[in-house]
Design an enzyme around this catalytic site. Structure first.
Site, PDB file in Angstrom:
ATOM      1  N   CYS A 197       0.876  -1.184   0.000  1.00 31.21           N
ATOM      2  CA  CYS A 197       0.000   0.000   0.000  1.00 31.21           C
ATOM      3  C   CYS A 197       0.908   1.227   0.000  1.00 31.21           C
ATOM      4  O   CYS A 197       2.078   1.130  -0.395  1.00 31.21           O
ATOM      5  CB  CYS A 197      -0.971  -0.018   1.179  1.00 31.21           C
ATOM      6  SG  CYS A 197      -0.199  -0.022   2.804  1.00 31.21           S
ATOM      7  N   ASN A 238       2.244   1.450   4.407  1.00 30.67           N
ATOM      8  CA  ASN A 238       2.553   0.166   5.069  1.00 30.67           C
ATOM      9  C   ASN A 238       2.257   0.193   6.575  1.00 30.67           C
ATOM     10  O   ASN A 238       2.934  -0.451   7.366  1.00 30.67           O
ATOM     11  CB  ASN A 238       4.016  -0.259   4.818  1.00 30.67           C
ATOM     12  CG  ASN A 238       4.340  -1.693   5.239  1.00 30.67           C
ATOM     13  OD1 ASN A 238       5.455  -1.997   5.635  1.00 30.67           O
ATOM     14  ND2 ASN A 238       3.381  -2.588   5.147  1.00 30.67           N
ATOM     15  N   CYS A 266      -1.472   0.686   7.403  1.00 30.43           N
ATOM     16  CA  CYS A 266      -2.919   0.397   7.509  1.00 30.43           C
ATOM     17  C   CYS A 266      -3.327  -0.829   6.691  1.00 30.43           C
ATOM     18  O   CYS A 266      -3.583  -1.905   7.252  1.00 30.43           O
ATOM     19  CB  CYS A 266      -3.740   1.602   7.052  1.00 30.43           C
ATOM     20  SG  CYS A 266      -3.412   3.118   7.977  1.00 30.43           S
ATOM     21  N   ARG A 267      -3.408  -0.680   5.367  1.00 30.63           N
ATOM     22  CA  ARG A 267      -4.002  -1.736   4.542  1.00 30.63           C
ATOM     23  C   ARG A 267      -3.106  -2.949   4.319  1.00 30.63           C
ATOM     24  O   ARG A 267      -3.555  -4.094   4.493  1.00 30.63           O
ATOM     25  CB  ARG A 267      -4.420  -1.160   3.181  1.00 30.63           C
ATOM     26  CG  ARG A 267      -5.541  -0.166   3.269  1.00 30.63           C
ATOM     27  CD  ARG A 267      -5.668   0.647   1.988  1.00 30.63           C
ATOM     28  NE  ARG A 267      -4.515   1.529   1.796  1.00 30.63           N
ATOM     29  CZ  ARG A 267      -4.275   2.243   0.725  1.00 30.63           C
ATOM     30  NH1 ARG A 267      -5.104   2.155  -0.309  1.00 30.63           N
ATOM     31  NH2 ARG A 267      -3.221   3.033   0.650  1.00 30.63           N
ATOM     32  N   SER A 268      -1.855  -2.714   3.903  1.00 30.20           N
ATOM     33  CA  SER A 268      -1.026  -3.897   3.601  1.00 30.20           C
ATOM     34  C   SER A 268      -0.680  -4.712   4.847  1.00 30.20           C
ATOM     35  O   SER A 268      -0.634  -5.949   4.761  1.00 30.20           O
ATOM     36  CB  SER A 268       0.217  -3.531   2.778  1.00 30.20           C
ATOM     37  OG  SER A 268       1.043  -2.621   3.443  1.00 30.20           O
ATOM     38  N   ASP A 278      -7.916   3.903   0.956  1.00 25.56           N
ATOM     39  CA  ASP A 278      -7.034   4.316   2.050  1.00 25.56           C
ATOM     40  C   ASP A 278      -7.868   4.784   3.251  1.00 25.56           C
ATOM     41  O   ASP A 278      -8.603   5.762   3.144  1.00 25.56           O
ATOM     42  CB  ASP A 278      -6.166   5.464   1.508  1.00 25.56           C
ATOM     43  CG  ASP A 278      -5.173   5.958   2.526  1.00 25.56           C
ATOM     44  OD1 ASP A 278      -5.232   5.505   3.680  1.00 25.56           O
ATOM     45  OD2 ASP A 278      -4.347   6.790   2.149  1.00 25.56           O
TER      46      ASP A 278
HETATM   47  P1  4NP Z   1      -1.764   2.785   4.115  1.00 22.54           P
HETATM   48  O1  4NP Z   1      -2.420   4.136   4.687  1.00 22.54           O
HETATM   49  O2  4NP Z   1      -1.195   3.134   2.772  1.00 22.54           O
HETATM   50  O3  4NP Z   1      -2.917   1.852   4.015  1.00 22.54           O
HETATM   51  O4  4NP Z   1      -0.713   2.358   5.114  1.00 22.54           O
HETATM   52  C1  4NP Z   1      -1.736   5.341   4.796  1.00 22.54           C
HETATM   53  C2  4NP Z   1      -0.952   5.577   5.890  1.00 22.54           C
HETATM   54  C3  4NP Z   1      -0.309   6.803   6.014  1.00 22.54           C
HETATM   55  C4  4NP Z   1      -0.464   7.756   5.030  1.00 22.54           C
HETATM   56  C5  4NP Z   1      -1.253   7.520   3.942  1.00 22.54           C
HETATM   57  C6  4NP Z   1      -1.885   6.298   3.820  1.00 22.54           C
HETATM   58  N1  4NP Z   1       0.174   9.049   5.175  1.00 22.54           N
HETATM   59  O5  4NP Z   1      -0.047   9.895   4.308  1.00 22.54           O
HETATM   60  O6  4NP Z   1       0.932   9.230   6.135  1.00 22.54           O
END
Ligand code: 4NP
Length: 203
Positions: free
Chosen positions: A32, A35, A37-39, A167
């Site tokens: 993702c 790294n 939340c989703r992955s 996201d």
């Molecule tokens: P992820 O979510 O891609 O599912 O881990 C996010 C976590 C942090 C951010 C964006 C998406 N950020 O902009 O910090």
């Protein structure tokens, strides 16, 4: 090789085995943006469905990991909402992970499946591989191979259209619950796909 060793009662060269060759286990990398939340949610649920961290892991899985296309959270633990939803929905309390950015080109080459959570991740991954080729750290054959491996995880969701995992970072807990429902479903679909591929290879 130990895995191909079978007890024999004869040394006849005309003897044929009824056992098909064991399929080669495959490795899976979930990707993702951050790294956190989703992955990691995808990794945690896939580890669970494959019993990966037990003494009876699924025989067709050799490695499971996750990473981000960005380094914003490198070294961080998964978002507390990811861990909380994994615990509440699946009883997964032992999953640990430190966020990392994807390594180019090594992650692309080492993993059999590189599974993106959304279309932006897909575009970023493909661009990274194109840049690696331009820089001369990868070649056309590798790039072709990698393009086949990079897929949307939601292709394994069992619906007519590939799904994206949105996201959830800037939203509430509900977004994490929706992401959980998706990655749990995709994990079952992916495992079924891997089992079907292995069965085809054994025919
Ligand atoms: P992820 O979510 O891609 O599912 O881990 C996010 C976590 C942090 C951010 C964006 C998406 N950020 O902009 O910090």
């Amino acid at each position: 090789m130990a895995s191909n060793t079978r007890s024999q009662t004869t040394t006849s060269t005309s003897e044929t085995s009824t056992n098909p060759p064991a399929a080669k286990p495959v490795s899976v990398l979930f990707v993702c943006l951050g790294n956190i939340c989703r992955s990691p949610m995808a990794e945690g649920t896939f580890r669970a469905v494959t019993n990966f961290d037990t003494d009876h892991p699924h025989p067709l899985i050799s490695r499971i990991d996750s990473c981000g296309t960005g380094a914003y959270h490198a070294g961080d633990q998964p978002d507390p909402r990811t861990l909380s939803v994994l615990a509440a929905k699946a009883g997964i309390t032992t999953y640990r992970h430190k966020a990392r950015k994807i390594k180019v080109p090594s992650d692309f080459l080492e993993f059999d499946y590189v599974l993106a959570m959304d279309e932006d991740n897909m575009i970023d991954l493909r661009d990274m591989m194109k840049r690696a080729r331009k820089k001369g750290v990868s070649d056309a054959r590798e790039q072709e191979e990698v393009m086949q491996k990079v897929r949307l995880y939601g292709a394994f969701g069992g619906k007519a259209e590939d799904e994206e995992v949105q996201d959830p970072y800037y939203g509430g807990r509900n977004g994490f619950e929706i992401a959980y429902e998706q990655v749990e479903r995709f994990g079952s679909g992916l495992l079924k796909h891997i089992e079907q591929e292995a069965a085809k290879g054994a025919e």
